[in-house]
Design a protein around this motif. Sequence first.
Motif, mmCIF file in Angstrom:
data_model
loop_
_atom_site.group_PDB
_atom_site.id
_atom_site.type_symbol
_atom_site.label_atom_id
_atom_site.label_comp_id
_atom_site.label_asym_id
_atom_site.label_seq_id
_atom_site.Cartn_x
_atom_site.Cartn_y
_atom_site.Cartn_z
ATOM 1 N N CYS A 113 0.835 -1.206 0.000
ATOM 2 C CA CYS A 113 0.000 0.000 0.000
ATOM 3 C C CYS A 113 0.866 1.251 0.000
ATOM 4 O O CYS A 113 0.553 2.234 -0.684
ATOM 5 C CB CYS A 113 -0.925 -0.006 1.208
ATOM 6 N N GLN A 114 1.957 1.223 0.748
ATOM 7 C CA GLN A 114 2.880 2.359 0.763
ATOM 8 C C GLN A 114 3.503 2.566 -0.615
ATOM 9 O O GLN A 114 3.699 3.709 -1.054
ATOM 10 C CB GLN A 114 3.967 2.129 1.815
ATOM 11 N N ARG A 115 3.806 1.469 -1.304
ATOM 12 C CA ARG A 115 4.393 1.567 -2.646
ATOM 13 C C ARG A 115 3.429 2.232 -3.622
ATOM 14 O O ARG A 115 3.810 3.133 -4.380
ATOM 15 C CB ARG A 115 4.757 0.164 -3.159
ATOM 16 N N ILE A 116 2.155 1.815 -3.594
ATOM 17 C CA ILE A 116 1.165 2.400 -4.500
ATOM 18 C C ILE A 116 0.919 3.861 -4.146
ATOM 19 O O ILE A 116 0.763 4.712 -5.027
ATOM 20 C CB ILE A 116 -0.152 1.611 -4.469
ATOM 21 N N GLN A 117 0.906 4.193 -2.856
ATOM 22 C CA GLN A 117 0.711 5.584 -2.442
ATOM 23 C C GLN A 117 1.842 6.463 -2.962
ATOM 24 O O GLN A 117 1.606 7.594 -3.416
ATOM 25 C CB GLN A 117 0.637 5.664 -0.916
ATOM 26 N N LYS A 118 3.048 5.936 -2.948
ATOM 27 C CA LYS A 118 4.195 6.685 -3.481
ATOM 28 C C LYS A 118 4.031 6.888 -4.987
ATOM 29 O O LYS A 118 4.323 7.971 -5.512
ATOM 30 C CB LYS A 118 5.487 5.932 -3.185
ATOM 31 N N GLU A 119 3.531 5.873 -5.686
ATOM 32 C CA GLU A 119 3.307 5.989 -7.133
ATOM 33 C C GLU A 119 2.285 7.087 -7.431
ATOM 34 O O GLU A 119 2.424 7.848 -8.399
ATOM 35 C CB GLU A 119 2.812 4.655 -7.704
ATOM 36 N N ILE A 120 1.263 7.189 -6.597
ATOM 37 C CA ILE A 120 0.249 8.231 -6.798
ATOM 38 C C ILE A 120 0.857 9.613 -6.585
ATOM 39 O O ILE A 120 0.588 10.555 -7.336
ATOM 40 C CB ILE A 120 -0.952 8.017 -5.854
ATOM 41 N N ARG A 121 1.702 9.739 -5.561
ATOM 42 C CA ARG A 121 2.359 11.026 -5.311
ATOM 43 C C ARG A 121 3.244 11.420 -6.488
ATOM 44 O O ARG A 121 3.304 12.592 -6.867
ATOM 45 C CB ARG A 121 3.197 10.955 -4.026
ATOM 46 N N LEU A 122 3.931 10.450 -7.077
ATOM 47 C CA LEU A 122 4.862 10.734 -8.157
ATOM 48 C C LEU A 122 4.160 10.952 -9.494
ATOM 49 O O LEU A 122 4.612 11.751 -10.318
ATOM 50 C CB LEU A 122 5.868 9.576 -8.295
ATOM 51 N N ASN A 123 3.058 10.242 -9.720
ATOM 52 C CA ASN A 123 2.422 10.245 -11.044
ATOM 53 C C ASN A 123 1.038 10.893 -11.074
ATOM 54 O O ASN A 123 0.501 11.105 -12.159
ATOM 55 C CB ASN A 123 2.290 8.804 -11.546
ATOM 56 N N GLY A 124 0.476 11.177 -9.905
ATOM 57 C CA GLY A 124 -0.867 11.715 -9.850
ATOM 58 C C GLY A 124 -0.916 13.222 -9.912
ATOM 59 O O GLY A 124 0.093 13.866 -10.225
ATOM 60 N N PRO A 125 -2.066 13.799 -9.629
ATOM 61 C CA PRO A 125 -3.267 13.081 -9.206
ATOM 62 C C PRO A 125 -3.917 12.339 -10.372
ATOM 63 O O PRO A 125 -3.556 12.530 -11.535
ATOM 64 C CB PRO A 125 -4.178 14.204 -8.693
ATOM 65 N N ILE A 126 -4.875 11.502 -10.052
ATOM 66 C CA ILE A 126 -5.626 10.766 -11.064
ATOM 67 C C ILE A 126 -6.446 11.760 -11.878
ATOM 68 O O ILE A 126 -7.068 12.667 -11.315
ATOM 69 C CB ILE A 126 -6.527 9.721 -10.386
ATOM 70 N N ASP A 127 -6.449 11.600 -13.179
ATOM 71 C CA ASP A 127 -7.239 12.479 -14.038
ATOM 72 C C ASP A 127 -8.695 12.031 -14.093
ATOM 73 O O ASP A 127 -9.610 12.846 -13.906
ATOM 74 C CB ASP A 127 -6.646 12.511 -15.452
ATOM 75 N N ILE A 128 -8.916 10.752 -14.368
ATOM 76 C CA ILE A 128 -10.279 10.209 -14.444
ATOM 77 C C ILE A 128 -10.335 8.938 -13.611
ATOM 78 O O ILE A 128 -9.544 8.015 -13.823
ATOM 79 C CB ILE A 128 -10.690 9.883 -15.892
ATOM 80 N N CYS A 129 -11.246 8.877 -12.675
ATOM 81 C CA CYS A 129 -11.434 7.687 -11.847
ATOM 82 C C CYS A 129 -12.753 7.028 -12.236
ATOM 83 O O CYS A 129 -13.819 7.643 -12.119
ATOM 84 C CB CYS A 129 -11.438 8.054 -10.368
ATOM 85 N N ILE A 130 -12.682 5.795 -12.724
ATOM 86 C CA ILE A 130 -13.868 5.037 -13.123
ATOM 87 C C ILE A 130 -14.291 4.148 -11.963
ATOM 88 O O ILE A 130 -13.498 3.361 -11.455
ATOM 89 C CB ILE A 130 -13.575 4.182 -14.372
ATOM 90 N N LEU A 131 -15.537 4.274 -11.556
ATOM 91 C CA LEU A 131 -16.044 3.527 -10.402
ATOM 92 C C LEU A 131 -17.341 2.802 -10.728
ATOM 93 O O LEU A 131 -18.119 3.247 -11.567
ATOM 94 C CB LEU A 131 -16.311 4.473 -9.222
#
Length: 236
Positions: A113-131
């Motif tokens: 989870c920490q790894r994915i959170q770091k990826e979001i910080r580096l590459n985000g924010p998300i442009d479009i979130c499909i739910l």
Amino acid sequence: MKVQYCSDYGEMSRSGSDSIVADLREKPGQLICAATGNSPVGVYQNLAASYFDEKEVFKKLRIIKLDEWGGIPSTDPNSCETFIQEKILRPLHISSDRYIAFKSDPVSPRKECQRIQKEIRLNGPIDICILGLGKNGHIGFNEPAEALNSNCHMARLSHQSLQHAMANTMEIKPRYGLTLGMDDILQSKKIILLITGSNKQSVISKLLLKRITKQLPASFLWSHTNVECFIDSTAL
């Protein structure tokens, strides 16, 4: 939240995919958070069809996986990973360097989870979130609870989630969920909520009351300024 009632699943899927493609035409290279399950399948099929006519639109597209069943092999035919590979990555020719995803069987779920959170910080924010919308109002594996998690976390799966068609047919049952948190979702620039499926009349009615409550995580989408909600009227 802008709510659009669609005549059927096909119209819901076309409306959702048209919205995404329109954004990609204006700004290729967006980061899209992809949900799994039946609700977005039609959208992904439409995006795959669009790819043949507008390859340049998808050339720099990036994908992040919304969630994953924890404690199962990634090769399980009903894993979120298999779904994303088959429905999105291969049809849209998304290379591994443009894909961010939870592992389904990490040695340490917390570190994953920490790894994915770091990826979001580096590459985000998300442009479009499909739910999609769960029968108990969950989005991702953000389940109804006394407190909701802000960021990526290991989630305790509800009975409703464990009854999902994907989990029902697994030989090895998931022990937990891995998911983006509520802040990760709500910080997206745009959210597309697709609502379809049987036995969702009650949760749809509750959502449309516009009352924000932790017992209905999807209700927090009312606090976002750019949500497009497409409802398959046959589900009402």
